[in-house]
Design a protein around this motif. Structure first.
Motif, short mmCIF file in Angstrom:
data_model
loop_
_atom_site.label_atom_id
_atom_site.label_comp_id
_atom_site.label_asym_id
_atom_site.label_seq_id
_atom_site.Cartn_x
_atom_site.Cartn_y
_atom_site.Cartn_z
N GLN A 136 17.07 11.78 18.22
CA GLN A 136 16.17 11.76 17.07
C GLN A 136 16.02 10.35 16.52
O GLN A 136 14.92 9.93 16.15
CB GLN A 136 16.68 12.70 15.98
CG GLN A 136 15.85 12.61 14.70
CD GLN A 136 15.96 13.87 13.84
OE1 GLN A 136 15.89 14.98 14.34
NE2 GLN A 136 16.13 13.68 12.55
N ARG B 123 10.45 15.63 9.20
CA ARG B 123 9.61 16.38 10.13
C ARG B 123 9.82 15.97 11.59
O ARG B 123 9.16 16.52 12.48
CB ARG B 123 8.14 16.17 9.78
CG ARG B 123 7.70 16.83 8.49
CD ARG B 123 7.73 18.32 8.57
NE ARG B 123 7.08 18.95 7.43
CZ ARG B 123 7.39 20.13 6.95
NH1 ARG B 123 8.37 20.82 7.50
NH2 ARG B 123 6.75 20.65 5.94
N PRO C 67 12.04 16.59 14.06
CA PRO C 67 12.23 17.63 15.09
C PRO C 67 10.95 18.40 15.38
O PRO C 67 10.69 18.75 16.54
CB PRO C 67 13.31 18.53 14.47
CG PRO C 67 14.04 17.65 13.52
CD PRO C 67 12.99 16.74 12.95
N GLU C 68 10.15 18.67 14.35
CA GLU C 68 8.89 19.40 14.58
C GLU C 68 7.88 18.54 15.34
O GLU C 68 7.10 19.05 16.14
CB GLU C 68 8.31 19.85 13.24
CG GLU C 68 9.15 20.94 12.57
CD GLU C 68 8.62 21.29 11.19
OE1 GLU C 68 8.78 20.44 10.29
OE2 GLU C 68 8.04 22.36 11.04
N ARG D 19 8.72 16.32 17.57
CA ARG D 19 9.17 16.37 18.97
C ARG D 19 8.73 17.66 19.64
O ARG D 19 8.30 17.66 20.79
CB ARG D 19 10.69 16.24 19.03
CG ARG D 19 11.21 14.88 18.64
CD ARG D 19 12.71 14.85 18.52
NE ARG D 19 13.37 15.06 19.80
CZ ARG D 19 14.69 15.17 19.93
NH1 ARG D 19 15.47 15.10 18.88
NH2 ARG D 19 15.22 15.34 21.11
N GLN D 20 8.81 18.78 18.92
CA GLN D 20 8.36 20.05 19.47
C GLN D 20 6.86 20.04 19.72
O GLN D 20 6.38 20.54 20.75
CB GLN D 20 8.73 21.19 18.51
CG GLN D 20 8.27 22.57 18.94
CD GLN D 20 9.00 23.09 20.17
OE1 GLN D 20 9.96 22.50 20.62
NE2 GLN D 20 8.54 24.20 20.72
N ARG D 21 6.11 19.44 18.80
CA ARG D 21 4.66 19.35 18.98
C ARG D 21 4.32 18.52 20.22
O ARG D 21 3.46 18.90 21.02
CB ARG D 21 4.02 18.71 17.74
CG ARG D 21 2.50 18.65 17.79
CD ARG D 21 1.96 17.67 16.79
NE ARG D 21 2.40 16.31 17.11
CZ ARG D 21 2.20 15.26 16.32
NH1 ARG D 21 1.63 15.42 15.15
NH2 ARG D 21 2.62 14.07 16.67
N ARG E 29 1.18 28.23 18.96
CA ARG E 29 2.36 27.51 18.46
C ARG E 29 2.01 26.08 18.08
O ARG E 29 2.48 25.55 17.07
CB ARG E 29 3.46 27.51 19.52
CG ARG E 29 4.12 28.85 19.71
CD ARG E 29 5.40 28.73 20.49
NE ARG E 29 6.06 30.01 20.66
CZ ARG E 29 7.30 30.17 21.10
NH1 ARG E 29 8.01 29.11 21.43
NH2 ARG E 29 7.82 31.37 21.23
N TYR E 30 1.19 25.47 18.92
CA TYR E 30 0.79 24.08 18.65
C TYR E 30 0.01 23.99 17.34
O TYR E 30 0.26 23.11 16.51
CB TYR E 30 -0.05 23.56 19.82
CG TYR E 30 -0.57 22.16 19.59
CD1 TYR E 30 0.26 21.06 19.76
CD2 TYR E 30 -1.90 21.94 19.21
CE1 TYR E 30 -0.20 19.77 19.56
CE2 TYR E 30 -2.37 20.65 19.00
CZ TYR E 30 -1.52 19.58 19.18
OH TYR E 30 -1.98 18.31 18.97
N LEU F 19 2.35 24.46 14.37
CA LEU F 19 3.11 23.25 14.09
C LEU F 19 2.23 22.18 13.44
O LEU F 19 2.63 21.51 12.49
CB LEU F 19 3.70 22.69 15.39
CG LEU F 19 5.05 23.26 15.83
CD1 LEU F 19 5.41 22.76 17.22
CD2 LEU F 19 6.14 22.87 14.84
N ARG G 45 1.72 23.06 9.79
CA ARG G 45 2.91 22.83 8.97
C ARG G 45 3.15 21.35 8.73
O ARG G 45 3.54 20.93 7.65
CB ARG G 45 4.14 23.46 9.62
CG ARG G 45 4.19 24.95 9.50
CD ARG G 45 5.61 25.48 9.62
NE ARG G 45 6.24 25.15 10.89
CZ ARG G 45 6.09 25.85 12.01
NH1 ARG G 45 5.30 26.92 12.01
NH2 ARG G 45 6.69 25.51 13.12
N ILE G 46 2.92 20.55 9.78
CA ILE G 46 3.20 19.12 9.68
C ILE G 46 2.16 18.43 8.79
O ILE G 46 2.49 17.59 7.94
CB ILE G 46 3.21 18.47 11.08
CG1 ILE G 46 4.44 18.98 11.86
CG2 ILE G 46 3.25 16.95 10.98
CD1 ILE G 46 4.42 18.59 13.32
#
Length: 614
Positions: A140, A213, A215-216, A218-220, A248-249, A252, A255-256
């Motif tokens: 991170q 934000r 971690p989110e 990175r998931q995106r 999901r994309y 995210l 939310r971001i």
């Protein structure tokens, strides 16, 4: 306080002392990276700083001499007016040219400094040992540092230069205004202060939001990769996963960015209100100067100069405070860079290149290993001797610790408890590069390098091998010669569909290249093979196992296919990180434990498959 604000309230901001040190380090880095550019930008900025006051003063002289020339009709007054007009025009033109040149040189500095910062990040990452590099917190921190690697350090340097430039401009304009009234100087400061305070609070809030934000983000980024990756495409398309991944994309993304948008909306409207306050202060000052002029206290030229100085001064204050605020914001993000650079690089290693007991091989004494955040040890109480020239087979279910043991034996990990010696010397006392030279390894999973076929093999010795004969010999031992023969440019064929002239390989072909990488290390005393035949066809598997059996090196073979382990001097069965059984194939079969049960189940499966095929 909003939900997002409370969620990330525990993210601390660096203190004044730390931020000042970071600012000094970034300036020093910029000077080391591009000393000529820094000196040139500083000189041009100094000229740009002094020019506004000089232009305002020349403007006063122009008006006063023009009025004098009109009143007197004298040639001397006329010539003086023309001289000041030309001087003012020349200075304005010079200022425009300097600003254009400064923009060009700043762009060049941006590229140079961004590259230097990336080199710092990459150099730090390359110095981290594997245990440290694999920690989620370190990954991170690397992402946080890289997100703004080029922009923020450069932005900080430029804002420090601009801060100095606007400070000089403000001082010179304040000197002019002080001849009118010291209160005029106070007016220009008060006009810009409220907007600065608003920007300062906004910077800290956004830093907490973006940091929290990560971690989110990175998931995106991962989901973006799934949607465009050719490697993920077969399963994604076949499974009909596109709608779920897109959903999901989008979730995210919402939310971001929703909270980000709300904050910017509030910030923008508050900024508009504060700009109105600032404008009101300027108008009040302008009216004051006009009234003093109407009273006959100052000349028309002086009025023009003071009004210009007031406006330019207020702009200088606003720009100076904006530079200060922007610099503070840059420093918040630069702190992520230096937080990465200050991370420990792992446990200290020794410098030895050989042990006191040559030929003793590996000894593991009560070895345990636990991953950061793991619920249970990956390995526990492992005691084992692997003499030089020994053939060790390792079996066990997924997650039993087989691949972890490989990384311990190669020196990529150091034990959490117990110790491992090689030729009588603790692995921690060996120089890491000497340990790596002792072993040839096929890792699981292996890498598919988007390089040429030859470079894929040469990576086995860090791309240091360029001799084509050596590469072809390694390909022969790794069963990859037929793969090279089928490629249009042989060793020089680029492997990846991402390149227009690239070629893609099958899973088995990639594994043959990975085997060839291991076989390139012909002088390694230990050959470690983690599932070396998982993607090979039966003929290729049989051929490779036969080749490995003929080696006079220490061979450590990990395989789910237990028939491949029959020729081992010792077979080790791992279960949940512990040694469940060890012995030869015959003794383990006679014992009737876990190994025999697994072997008979596999044998029964293959017999049924063979009968069905018949």
């Amino acid at each position: 306080m909003s939900e997002a604000e409370s969620e990330f309230a525990d993210i601390s901001l660096p203190g004044p002392g730390r931020t000042a040190r970071h600012a000094g380090r970034v300036i020093a880095l910029a000077v080391r990276t591009a000393p000529g550019l820094m000196a040139l930008i500083a000189a041009l900025s100094l000229f740009a700083a002094l020019a506004p006051a000089a232009i305002a003063w020349l403007g006063k002289l122009v008006i006063d001499t023009v009025l004098a020339a009109i009143e007197s009709g004298a040639a001397a007054d006329r010539n003086a007016a023309i001289f000041y007009v030309v001087a003012e025009a020349g200075l304005v033109a010079s200022l425009l040219a300097v600003r254009r040149l400064t923009t060009f040189y700043k762009r060049a500095l941006h590229a140079r400094l961004g590259h230097a910062v990336n080199r710092l990040i990459f150099a730090k990452s390359l110095r981290l040992d594997l245990q440290t590099l694999e920690e989620a917190s370190v990954q991170q921190q690397i992402l946080l540092a890289r997100q703004h690697a080029a922009a923020r350090p450069y932005g900080l340097v430029i804002r420090i230069i601009e801060f100095a430039q606007f400070a000089v401009t403000l001082i010179s304009l304040a000197a002019l205004l002080a001849t009118f009234s010291p209160l005029a100087v106070l007016l220009i400061v008060l006009g810009g202060l409220p907007l600065f305070l608003n920007e300062l609070g906004f910077s800290g809030a956004m830093f907490r939001l973006y940091t929290g934000r990560t971690p989110e983000v990175r998931q995106r980024n991962y989901l973006e990769g799934l949607m465009i990756s050719d490697a993920a495409a077969p399963e994604r398309i076949h499974a009909g996963a596109d709608p779920a991944i897109e959903a999901r994309y989008e979730g995210l993304f919402s939310r971001i960015h929703d909270e980000d948008r709300r904050r910017h909306h509030r910030h923008a409207w508050l900024g508009v209100a504060l700009i109105a306050v600032s404008s009101a202060v300027f108008i009040a000052g302008k009216v004051w100067i006009v009234l003093v002029t109407l009273a006959g206290a100052i000349t028309l030229g002086a009025m023009t100069m003071y009004i210009a100085a007031l406006k330019q001064g207020q702009n200088a204050v606003t720009s100076l405070l904006a530079s200060l605020n922007g610099g503070y914001e840059d420093l918040l993000y630069v702190s992520n860079l230096y937080a990465l650079l200050e991370i420990g690089e792992g446990r200290a290693r020794g410098t030895a290149r050989e042990g006191p007991v040559p030929g003793d091989g590996y000894r593991l004494e009560g070895v345990g290993f636990r991953y950061d955040g793991g619920n249970r040890p990956a390995l526990k109480d492992i005691t084992l001797h692997i003499p030089e020239g020994h053939r060790l087979g390792i079996a066990g279910a997924n997650g039993s610790g087989k691949s972890t043991l490989v990384k311990l034996l190669t020196g990529l990990y150091l034990p959490s408890e117990g110790r491992i010696t090689l030729d009588g010397l603790d692995l921690a006392d060996w120089a890491p590069e000497a340990l790596f030279e002792r072993t040839a390894v096929l890792f699981q999973p292996y890498q598919r390098y988007r390089l040429t076929a030859g470079e894929n093999i040469a990576m086995g010795r860090g791309l240091r091998v360029t001799d084509r004969r050596a590469l072809l010999d390694a390909a022969e031992l790794g069963l990859a010669r037929s793969v090279l023969d089928d490629l249009p440019e042989g060793l020089d064929t680029r492997l990846s569909r991402q390149f227009l002239d690239g070629r893609e390989l099958s899973g088995g072909q990639w594994q043959r290249l990975a085997l060839s990488r291991a076989m390139l290390r012909t002088d390694a005393k230990t050959l470690i093979l983690d599932e070396p035949t998982s993607a090979l066809d039966p003929a290729g598997e049989a051929e490779f196992i036969e080749t490995a059996a003929k080696s006079d090196r220490t061979v450590i073979l990990i395989s789910h296919r237990l028939a491949n382990l029959k020729g081992s001097d010792t077979i080790l069965v791992l279960d949940k990180g512990r040694i469940a059984e060890q012995g030869t194939h015959e003794t383990l079969m006679a014992r009737g434990g876990m190994y025999r049960d697994m072997f008979e189940k596999q044998a029964g499966f293959y017999e049924r498959a063979k009968a069905g095929a018949g």
